[in-house]
Design a protein around this motif. Structure first.
Motif, mmCIF file in Angstrom:
data_model
loop_
_atom_site.group_PDB
_atom_site.id
_atom_site.type_symbol
_atom_site.label_atom_id
_atom_site.label_comp_id
_atom_site.label_asym_id
_atom_site.label_seq_id
_atom_site.Cartn_x
_atom_site.Cartn_y
_atom_site.Cartn_z
ATOM 1 N N THR A 5 0.864 -1.177 0.000
ATOM 2 C CA THR A 5 0.000 0.000 0.000
ATOM 3 C C THR A 5 0.906 1.233 0.000
ATOM 4 O OG1 THR A 5 -0.079 0.209 2.401
ATOM 5 C CG2 THR A 5 -1.703 -1.269 1.369
ATOM 6 N N PRO A 6 0.386 2.384 -0.398
ATOM 7 C CA PRO A 6 1.218 3.602 -0.362
ATOM 8 C C PRO A 6 1.826 3.858 1.020
ATOM 9 C CG PRO A 6 -0.764 4.008 -1.630
ATOM 10 C CD PRO A 6 -0.935 2.643 -1.029
ATOM 11 N N LEU A 7 1.066 3.593 2.085
ATOM 12 C CA LEU A 7 1.584 3.807 3.435
ATOM 13 C C LEU A 7 2.714 2.841 3.743
ATOM 14 C CD1 LEU A 7 1.188 5.458 6.044
ATOM 15 C CD2 LEU A 7 -0.403 3.676 6.823
ATOM 16 N N GLN A 8 2.537 1.572 3.372
ATOM 17 C CA GLN A 8 3.591 0.577 3.594
ATOM 18 C C GLN A 8 4.837 0.919 2.782
ATOM 19 O OE1 GLN A 8 1.486 -2.919 2.365
ATOM 20 N NE2 GLN A 8 0.606 -3.315 4.392
ATOM 21 N N GLN A 9 4.642 1.360 1.552
ATOM 22 C CA GLN A 9 5.776 1.710 0.695
ATOM 23 C C GLN A 9 6.529 2.917 1.250
ATOM 24 O OE1 GLN A 9 5.224 1.313 -3.491
ATOM 25 N NE2 GLN A 9 6.518 3.069 -3.976
ATOM 26 N N ASP A 10 5.810 3.917 1.712
ATOM 27 C CA ASP A 10 6.458 5.088 2.305
ATOM 28 C C ASP A 10 7.247 4.696 3.550
ATOM 29 O OD1 ASP A 10 5.449 6.700 0.351
ATOM 30 O OD2 ASP A 10 3.855 7.565 1.586
ATOM 31 N N ALA A 11 6.671 3.779 4.345
ATOM 32 C CA ALA A 11 7.333 3.356 5.571
ATOM 33 C C ALA A 11 8.647 2.629 5.270
ATOM 34 C CB ALA A 11 6.413 2.463 6.396
ATOM 35 N N ILE A 12 8.621 1.684 4.322
ATOM 36 C CA ILE A 12 9.836 0.922 4.029
ATOM 37 C C ILE A 12 10.880 1.817 3.365
ATOM 38 C CG2 ILE A 12 9.196 0.019 1.739
ATOM 39 C CD1 ILE A 12 10.860 -2.000 4.543
ATOM 40 N N CYS A 13 10.449 2.776 2.541
ATOM 41 C CA CYS A 13 11.409 3.711 1.939
ATOM 42 C C CYS A 13 12.059 4.585 3.005
ATOM 43 C CB CYS A 13 10.720 4.580 0.890
ATOM 44 S SG CYS A 13 10.429 3.735 -0.687
ATOM 45 N N GLU A 14 11.281 5.007 3.992
ATOM 46 C CA GLU A 14 11.837 5.835 5.063
ATOM 47 C C GLU A 14 12.830 5.046 5.900
ATOM 48 O OE1 GLU A 14 12.863 8.945 7.383
ATOM 49 O OE2 GLU A 14 11.783 8.936 5.476
ATOM 50 N N ILE A 15 12.515 3.772 6.159
ATOM 51 C CA ILE A 15 13.444 2.909 6.906
ATOM 52 C C ILE A 15 14.767 2.795 6.163
ATOM 53 C CG2 ILE A 15 13.869 0.537 7.673
ATOM 54 C CD1 ILE A 15 10.800 0.345 8.171
ATOM 55 N N PHE A 16 14.690 2.552 4.850
ATOM 56 C CA PHE A 16 15.919 2.416 4.065
ATOM 57 C C PHE A 16 16.602 3.763 3.852
ATOM 58 C CE2 PHE A 16 14.006 -1.681 2.496
ATOM 59 C CZ PHE A 16 14.962 -2.486 3.090
ATOM 60 N N ASN A 17 15.845 4.844 3.854
ATOM 61 C CA ASN A 17 16.452 6.171 3.744
ATOM 62 C C ASN A 17 17.369 6.434 4.934
ATOM 63 O OD1 ASN A 17 16.878 8.770 2.633
ATOM 64 N ND2 ASN A 17 15.337 9.622 4.003
ATOM 65 N N ILE A 18 16.929 6.024 6.117
ATOM 66 C CA ILE A 18 17.765 6.156 7.315
ATOM 67 C C ILE A 18 19.036 5.332 7.160
ATOM 68 C CG2 ILE A 18 17.903 5.637 9.787
ATOM 69 C CD1 ILE A 18 14.838 6.172 9.867
ATOM 70 N N SER A 19 18.884 4.109 6.656
ATOM 71 C CA SER A 19 20.032 3.216 6.552
ATOM 72 C C SER A 19 21.046 3.705 5.520
ATOM 73 C CB SER A 19 19.573 1.787 6.213
ATOM 74 O OG SER A 19 19.005 1.727 4.923
ATOM 75 N N VAL A 20 20.578 4.221 4.363
ATOM 76 C CA VAL A 20 21.544 4.683 3.365
ATOM 77 C C VAL A 20 22.246 5.953 3.850
ATOM 78 C CG1 VAL A 20 20.371 3.613 1.407
ATOM 79 C CG2 VAL A 20 19.814 5.968 2.017
ATOM 80 N N GLY A 21 21.577 6.739 4.687
ATOM 81 C CA GLY A 21 22.235 7.902 5.279
ATOM 82 C C GLY A 21 23.379 7.484 6.182
ATOM 83 N N GLN A 22 23.155 6.422 6.968
ATOM 84 C CA GLN A 22 24.213 5.906 7.831
ATOM 85 C C GLN A 22 25.355 5.328 6.990
ATOM 86 O OE1 GLN A 22 21.797 3.150 10.053
ATOM 87 N NE2 GLN A 22 21.258 4.659 11.617
ATOM 88 N N ALA A 23 25.000 4.627 5.919
ATOM 89 C CA ALA A 23 26.024 4.053 5.046
ATOM 90 C C ALA A 23 26.844 5.154 4.370
ATOM 91 C CB ALA A 23 25.369 3.169 3.988
ATOM 92 N N ALA A 24 26.183 6.244 3.976
ATOM 93 C CA ALA A 24 26.884 7.355 3.329
ATOM 94 C C ALA A 24 27.911 7.969 4.271
ATOM 95 C CB ALA A 24 25.880 8.420 2.879
ATOM 96 N N ALA A 25 27.555 8.079 5.548
ATOM 97 C CA ALA A 25 28.500 8.639 6.534
ATOM 98 C C ALA A 25 29.730 7.756 6.659
ATOM 99 C CB ALA A 25 27.803 8.795 7.878
#
Length: 205
Positions: A5-25
């Motif tokens: 669902t759009p809500l589920q997709q937004d949630a999983i993208c936000e979770i991975f957005n946090i993780s790629v930010g940590q990886a970028a650092a």
């Protein structure tokens, strides 16, 4: 084909957005300059269609594979076009040689990039879902998309996240993909729903 669902997709993208930010650092510390990673864009494919997509503009790709097991299991990959992965290695270790002459050091550098990014993704899932994941060692594959993904089964589904690396005034596009069977994907959806119910009306997705 499973669709979030759009809500589920937004949630999983936000979770991975946090993780790629940590990886970028972490990668910024490795290369000594700022590394930016874009917000991932999520799509679902059959394994056959994912192979077609990955080979559309690049006949050969580099893929770092890391298998994982926990509340759901599957294969995680970091995928780059072959020529762009070489460029990333050159930026990291400053060498200039054709891809076919990748030294052990350069292969290790590519595997380490995959290890950083994939571990960050799985760590975010572990933290958000409060579940433990056991990860295998990163394995580097170079070849066609079919060769890189050959250990996966045709009935498995592909959750593909498109990300963009920006460093040294260059942009390098790649993919993080999770390949799971339908049971594991259903379990992932259950974990996302538990996460969303836990944050209740304060959810900003």
């Amino acid at each position: 084909m499973r669709e979030f669902t759009p809500l589920q997709q937004d949630a999983i993208c936000e979770i991975f957005n946090i993780s790629v930010g940590q990886a970028a650092a972490t990668m910024s510390q490795m290369v000594g300059e700022e590394v930016l990673l874009s917000v991932p864009y999520l799509q679902f494919y059959t394994l056959e269609n994912a192979c077609e997509l990955l080979s559309k503009s690049n006949l050969r790709i580099c893929g770092v594979q890391q298998d994982f097991d926990g509340c759901f299991n599957g294969h995680a990959f970091l995928i780059f076009p072959e020529n762009r992965s070489l460029e990333l290695v050159r930026l990291m270790i400053g060498k200039n040689m054709p891809i076919e002459y990748l030294s052990e050091l350069e292969q290790d550098a590519l595997a380490e990039v995959g290890n950083i990014i994939l571990n960050a993704c799985l760590a975010s899932l572990s933290e958000v879902f409060q579940q433990q994941f056991h990860c295998g060692l990163p394995i580097l594959h170079i070849g066609s998309s079919q060769e890189v993904l050959q250990r996966c089964q045709p009935e498995q589904l592909v959750m593909l996240l498109h990300i963009q690396f920006t460093l040294a005034d260059r942009k390098i596009e790649g993919y993080v993909i999770f390949i799971m069977n339908s049971d594991s994907l259903d379990l992932l959806v259950c974990e996302i729903e538990k996460f969303l119910s836990g944050i209740g009306p304060q959810a900003s997705y």
